[in-house]
Design an enzyme around this catalytic site. Structure first.
Site, PDB file in Angstrom:
ATOM      1  N   HIS A  86       0.823  -1.215   0.000  1.00 12.37           N
ATOM      2  CA  HIS A  86       0.000   0.000   0.000  1.00 12.37           C
ATOM      3  C   HIS A  86       0.857   1.265   0.000  1.00 12.37           C
ATOM      4  O   HIS A  86       0.347   2.344  -0.281  1.00 12.37           O
ATOM      5  CB  HIS A  86      -1.060  -0.020   1.107  1.00 12.37           C
ATOM      6  CG  HIS A  86      -0.589   0.255   2.503  1.00 12.37           C
ATOM      7  ND1 HIS A  86      -0.312  -0.736   3.420  1.00 12.37           N
ATOM      8  CD2 HIS A  86      -0.377   1.418   3.146  1.00 12.37           C
ATOM      9  CE1 HIS A  86       0.053  -0.184   4.554  1.00 12.37           C
ATOM     10  NE2 HIS A  86       0.020   1.126   4.422  1.00 12.37           N
ATOM     11  N   ASP A 222       1.201  -7.739   2.306  1.00 11.99           N
ATOM     12  CA  ASP A 222       1.301  -6.295   2.039  1.00 11.99           C
ATOM     13  C   ASP A 222       2.771  -5.857   1.919  1.00 11.99           C
ATOM     14  O   ASP A 222       3.317  -5.232   2.823  1.00 11.99           O
ATOM     15  CB  ASP A 222       0.591  -5.526   3.161  1.00 11.99           C
ATOM     16  CG  ASP A 222       0.279  -4.096   2.762  1.00 11.99           C
ATOM     17  OD1 ASP A 222       0.872  -3.603   1.787  1.00 11.99           O
ATOM     18  OD2 ASP A 222      -0.555  -3.458   3.440  1.00 11.99           O
ATOM     19  N   SER A 658       3.915   2.342   8.282  1.00 11.60           N
ATOM     20  CA  SER A 658       3.664   1.299   7.289  1.00 11.60           C
ATOM     21  C   SER A 658       4.939   0.944   6.544  1.00 11.60           C
ATOM     22  O   SER A 658       5.639   1.834   6.057  1.00 11.60           O
ATOM     23  CB  SER A 658       2.636   1.777   6.271  1.00 11.60           C
ATOM     24  OG  SER A 658       1.374   1.800   6.849  1.00 11.60           O
TER      25      SER A 658
HETATM   26  N1  ARG Z   1      -4.750   0.476   7.228  1.00 14.21           N
HETATM   27  C1  ARG Z   1      -3.412   0.499   6.734  1.00 14.21           C
HETATM   28  C2  ARG Z   1      -2.698   1.774   7.191  1.00 14.21           C
HETATM   29  O1  ARG Z   1      -3.261   2.824   7.230  1.00 14.21           O
HETATM   30  C3  ARG Z   1      -3.345   0.458   5.261  1.00 14.21           C
HETATM   31  C4  ARG Z   1      -3.786  -0.825   4.711  1.00 14.21           C
HETATM   32  C5  ARG Z   1      -3.902  -0.793   3.233  1.00 14.21           C
HETATM   33  N2  ARG Z   1      -4.737  -1.865   2.798  1.00 14.21           N
HETATM   34  C6  ARG Z   1      -5.999  -1.696   2.390  1.00 14.21           C
HETATM   35  N3  ARG Z   1      -6.736  -2.752   2.148  1.00 14.21           N
HETATM   36  N4  ARG Z   1      -6.521  -0.505   2.240  1.00 14.21           N
HETATM   37  O2  ARG Z   1      -1.528   1.752   7.439  1.00 14.21           O
END
Ligand code: ARG
Length: 722
Positions: A86, A222, A658
């Site tokens: 991501h 991811d 992330s």
């Molecule tokens: N929730 C994660 C974050 O903000 C991002 C995950 C991305 N994946 C997704 N399915 N949107 O760090």
């Protein structure tokens, strides 16, 4: 200030850490603050192995992408980076076309020549940081007036940044910590040539999509792979064919040993923003006023985008990055809202404030200094309520739309045209750079979606905000249309806007208009009128935010933290996240999300097969992956005849973290952090150690995808697997 730092150091000797896992610690203070505790919890290294400015250390392998968007780590002696899928998402989408759909099918460069330059992406390494608190506060503390103090601090920061010896052309920056209680200078080596090396299909990298996002149990791979390039001398350089892979000072070895419950883990990364020092009134304000308005405004945008993306893959690719980030923030807000409404956190904070006030009131000088903090913040919130929900609708809804952001540049152009002595030639050269921006707006063809979103955001404002508080430009514009059907009036207005403004008609008409532009002509344009009217409205409301939030926060939160540190003198405090390098450590740990339910700390390939649903694009699985998993082709990445996918730790992270490396007690890479769990969505405001978890992808699953699924041996051969 030095006094406070010293005071904390002394207090350490008698203190124990607040909660296992909680804390985004400053690397520079690791030795004093955390080393002992980390070693007690299992760390086999010293603080210097993690952060050292004279010798290479783990921090040299930890990279911040795009000034804080995400974290990445160097995993080879050729500048290879692992980060999240991501985090690479927007770049992968930009390299994708309907014919070469890397987002859908994945991308694997077979050699350096095939690696794709990512426009605008930067990767930076923290070279060193140093405490400049006393230099700044010795001066600032002499000033009583808050505004004068803030200006003085800004001047001091600027001059210290400029005065820092900088033969290597580092990016030098001073950041405030603890809301102006401490200041550190940070020096970064910034690399502007970062290329895409590999990415799994979204069905792996984003498996579970928005439905699983922010939730456990999770089965997402991811990750994506980048590489830093430098000039021939190993120095940062803009993209050039002659650039070479970066030779890092340090890179992380990888461990295939996997994780067990209670194993020590730590993360270095760049958390972006937390608000762990909110008062109960601010909690309430978020819960009742701010969050609901933002959620409403975002929902409109997301629903319209989704419909258009589902209908057309080319549109989906164009909007992929924007949609992913908006829907990610939207679900975040929903999760936080859900927990705020449970009220327990607000009550806990109220109790804490009552005890703090008892301590304050027991001493006259403390009363004088800290006695009014909560009252002042409460007053400020009352004032803020007078501009809501309009402010949030405008700031997060209206100005979040692509066409309005495009419109903002004409506001900038107008400012440049204000000089009435400009010749035609001057004007033409002023306008020239805008032509490219217009081109890229029309190239990214989201126009028909933007138009619908614009109508729905205007409708939201006009239907939900009392008329006397609505932006006057909207009242005026809509007065020409029949008011008995507001929805129709707004639709007609937006249709006319697109029909009558050359800026919105087409690239050709916009260019024609710009060719003969003058300030007067621009002011007559209906789209420009809308944008500038809304900006004026925004600035007027913003001034209320500025004077109440910025100023009250600056003063009272600084005092509150100062008071807290004095009151709880045996506790170690860490500053809110601010996109600077932090260390967090904890253990691998399951959790109990709710009554009668217990979650394991890891997931396996079986969950992918269970969730598999070819009817739902978020849970589809590539056929090659299905075959390999069904036949248990796990290679050396298996543990007890299964393939582990994701795992949980108690470490404390947030957005910006992330892609961060999850390391074991020896500093070897065992996973990549990519998310948090649904039960701790409030974690940016308050940490509940019982449920607060980092979700990481197991490095063995990452390697399984690279090695066995994709067969990318060129990448495998660079890694140091121990
Ligand atoms: N929730 C994660 C974050 O903000 C991002 C995950 C991305 N994946 C997704 N399915 N949107 O760090």
């Amino acid at each position: 200030m030095k006094k406070i730092t010293l005071f904390i150091v002394c207090s350490l000797i008698i203190s124990s850490i607040c909660y296992a896992g909680e804390g985004m610690w400053l690397p520079i203070l690791l030795k004093q603050y955390n080393e002992k505790d980390m070693q007690n919890q299992g760390l086999k290294l010293s603080a210097e192995d993690i952060y050292d400015i004279n010798h290479s250390s783990i921090k040299d392998a930890v990279i911040v992408l795009n000034d804080g968007m995400c974290t990445a780590e160097i995993v080879s002696d050729q500048g290879l980076l692992f980060t999240n899928h991501h985090c690479g998402y927007e770049s992968i989408a930009e390299h994708s076309t309907v014919e070469h759909d890397y987002l859908k099918n994945g991308f694997w460069a077979k050699n350096h020549g095939e690696e794709l330059p990512n426009q605008g992406m930067t990767a930076a390494r923290l070279v060193y940081m140093k405490d400049v608190t006393s230099i700044i506060l010795d001066e600032a503390n002499k000033i009583k007036n808050e505004d004068v103090r803030a200006i003085r601090i800004k001047v001091l920061r600027d001059s210290l940044e400029k005065a820092e010896p900088n033969p290597n052309n580092y990016k030098i920056q001073i950041n405030s910590f603890f809301y102006g209680n401490e200041f550190y200078l940070l020096a970064y080596e910034v690399f502007p040539d970062v290329r895409l090396v590999g990415a799994p299909p979204s069905a792996i990298g984003k498996f579970g999509g928005d439905q699983d996002n922010w939730m456990w149990p999770r089965h997402t791979g991811d990750f994506s792979i980048l590489r830093i390039y430098t000039d021939k001398d190993g120095k940062p350089a803009k993209f050039s064919k002659d650039n070479i892979p970066y030779k890092p000072k340090y890179f992380l070895p990888i461990s295939l040993k996997g994780v067990k419950k209670d194993d020590y883990t730590m993360i270095l990364g760049y958390p972006g923003n937390t608000q762990r020092y909110l008062t109960s009134d601010e909690f309430e304000y978020n819960c009742k006023v701010h969050n609901p308005a933002v959620i409403e405004a975002m929902a409109l945008q997301i629903n319209i985008m989704k419909q258009d993306m589902d209908a057309d893959r080319a549109v989906a690719l164009t909007m992929a990055g924007d949609f992913a980030s908006t829907s990610n923030s939207y679900k975040y807000m929903l999760g936080q809202e859900r927990q705020l409404k449970q009220n327990t956190y607000i009550l806990q904070q109220k109790e804490k404030e009552a005890k703090f006030m008892e301590w304050v009131n027991a001493d006259e000088s403390r009363k004088l200094k800290y006695g009014k903090i909560f009252d002042k913040i409460r007053d400020a919130n009352e004032k803020l309520k007078t501009i809501e929900p309009a402010y949030s609708y405008v700031a997060y809804g209206f100005f979040g739309i692509k066409n309005i952001q495009y419109g903002l540049m004409f506001y900038g152009l107008h400012k440049n045209l204000e000089n009435d002595k400009l010749s035609r030639q001057d004007i033409d050269s002023l306008v020239a750079p805008y032509k490219n921006k217009v081109k890229s707006y029309y190239e990214k063809n989201t126009v028909s979606t933007d138009k619908k979103v614009l109508a729905s955001e205007i409708y939201l404002i006009c239907s939900r905000v009392p008329e006397e508080k609505q932006p006057s430009i909207l009242i005026k514009a809509l007065s020409k249309y029949k008011k008995n059907d507001l929805k129709l009036a707004v639709d007609n207005y937006v249709n006319d806007l697109y029909a009558n403004s050359p800026l919105l008609q087409s690239e050709a008409n916009c260019h024609k208009f710009l060719g003969k532009i003058s300030m007067k002509k621009l002011e007559k344009d209906p789209f420009f009128k809308l944008v500038s009217g809304m900006i004026n409205y925004y600035f007027a409301t913003l001034s209320v935010v500025e004077s109440n939030v910025t100023q009250i926060r600056r003063e009272n939160t600084r005092l509150y933290i100062q008071g807290l540190r004095e009151w709880q003198s045996d506790k170690k405090f860490y500053p809110d996240a601010n996109s600077t390098l932090r260390v967090t450590y904890g253990k691998v740990s399951p959790y109990i999300p709710r009554d009668a339910v217990s979650f394991k700390y890891y997931t396996t390939y079986q969950g992918i097969l269970e969730k598999y649903n070819p009817q739902d694009p978020e849970f589809d699985v590539p056929s090659r992956q299905l075959d390999l998993l069904r036949n248990k082709q796990f290679g050396r990445y298996a543990e007890n005849d299964t393939l582990r996918i994701d795992f949980l730790t108690t470490t404390d992270i947030t957005g910006g973290n992330s892609g961060s490396p999850v390391m074991d007690a020896q500093g070897k890479l065992i996973g990549l952090a990519f998310d948090g769990d649904w039960e701790s969505m409030i974690g940016d405001l308050v940490v509940d150690p019982k449920v607060n978890r980092t979700i990481a992808v197991d490095i063995r699953y990452v390697l399984w995808v690279i090695d066995i699924y994709a067969g990318a041996q060129n990448i495998m051969s660079e890694l140091k697997i121990e």
